[in-house]
Write a protein that holds these residues in place. Sequence first.
Motif, PDB file in Angstrom:
ATOM      1  N   GLY A  10     -20.142  20.281 -23.571  1.00 21.26           N
ATOM      2  CA  GLY A  10     -20.218  21.221 -24.678  1.00 21.26           C
ATOM      3  C   GLY A  10     -18.912  21.929 -24.919  1.00 21.26           C
ATOM      4  N   LEU A  11     -18.990  22.978 -25.711  1.00 22.18           N
ATOM      5  CA  LEU A  11     -17.822  23.785 -26.075  1.00 22.18           C
ATOM      6  C   LEU A  11     -17.932  25.124 -25.356  1.00 22.18           C
ATOM      7  CD1 LEU A  11     -15.332  24.434 -27.854  1.00 22.18           C
ATOM      8  CD2 LEU A  11     -16.954  25.167 -29.637  1.00 22.18           C
ATOM      9  N   VAL A  12     -16.852  25.515 -24.702  1.00 20.92           N
ATOM     10  CA  VAL A  12     -16.847  26.767 -23.956  1.00 20.92           C
ATOM     11  C   VAL A  12     -15.470  27.403 -24.070  1.00 20.92           C
ATOM     12  CG1 VAL A  12     -16.171  25.663 -21.782  1.00 20.92           C
ATOM     13  CG2 VAL A  12     -17.488  27.802 -21.721  1.00 20.92           C
ATOM     14  N   GLU A  13     -15.407  28.701 -23.946  1.00 19.75           N
ATOM     15  CA  GLU A  13     -14.131  29.402 -23.995  1.00 19.75           C
ATOM     16  C   GLU A  13     -13.424  29.322 -22.642  1.00 19.75           C
ATOM     17  OE1 GLU A  13     -15.178  32.805 -27.367  1.00 19.75           O
ATOM     18  OE2 GLU A  13     -14.957  33.364 -25.266  1.00 19.75           O
ATOM     19  N   THR A  14     -12.138  29.540 -22.669  1.00 23.67           N
ATOM     20  CA  THR A  14     -11.354  29.602 -21.438  1.00 23.67           C
ATOM     21  C   THR A  14     -11.977  30.604 -20.463  1.00 23.67           C
ATOM     22  OG1 THR A  14      -9.314  28.983 -22.549  1.00 23.67           O
ATOM     23  CG2 THR A  14      -9.107  30.138 -20.454  1.00 23.67           C
TER      24      THR A  14
END
Length: 122
Positions: A10-14
Amino acid sequence: QVQLVESGGGLVETGGSLRPSCAASGRTFSSYAMGWFRQAPGKEREFVAAISLSAGNTVYADSVKGRFTISRDNAKNTVYLQMNNLKPEDTAVYYCAARRFTISQYGNYDYWGQGTQVTVSS
């Protein structure tokens, strides 16, 4: 034959976390060492982590040591990759792979999954 199906990318922040999993078909999962590899756009596939048959031995790439943890549940025919403190350079398609008996850091695995995308935004 072993079929591997990854999920949980998925998409995740730093700095965030993800836990991809890989489900294996068949009744001989415990006979296979399992590995995770990744491939970023324009780059070669690289080793991430591997785990032995009974999970007694694990090995990691230097770039993920201390941040990623590989584990397996032989009763569920599943291997996991807990990824913490993610960085943009971890962005890649992550593949799980199965290899008869012995653990390996190299790409000489017998079966591969289709991959799951992990994207880390800066």
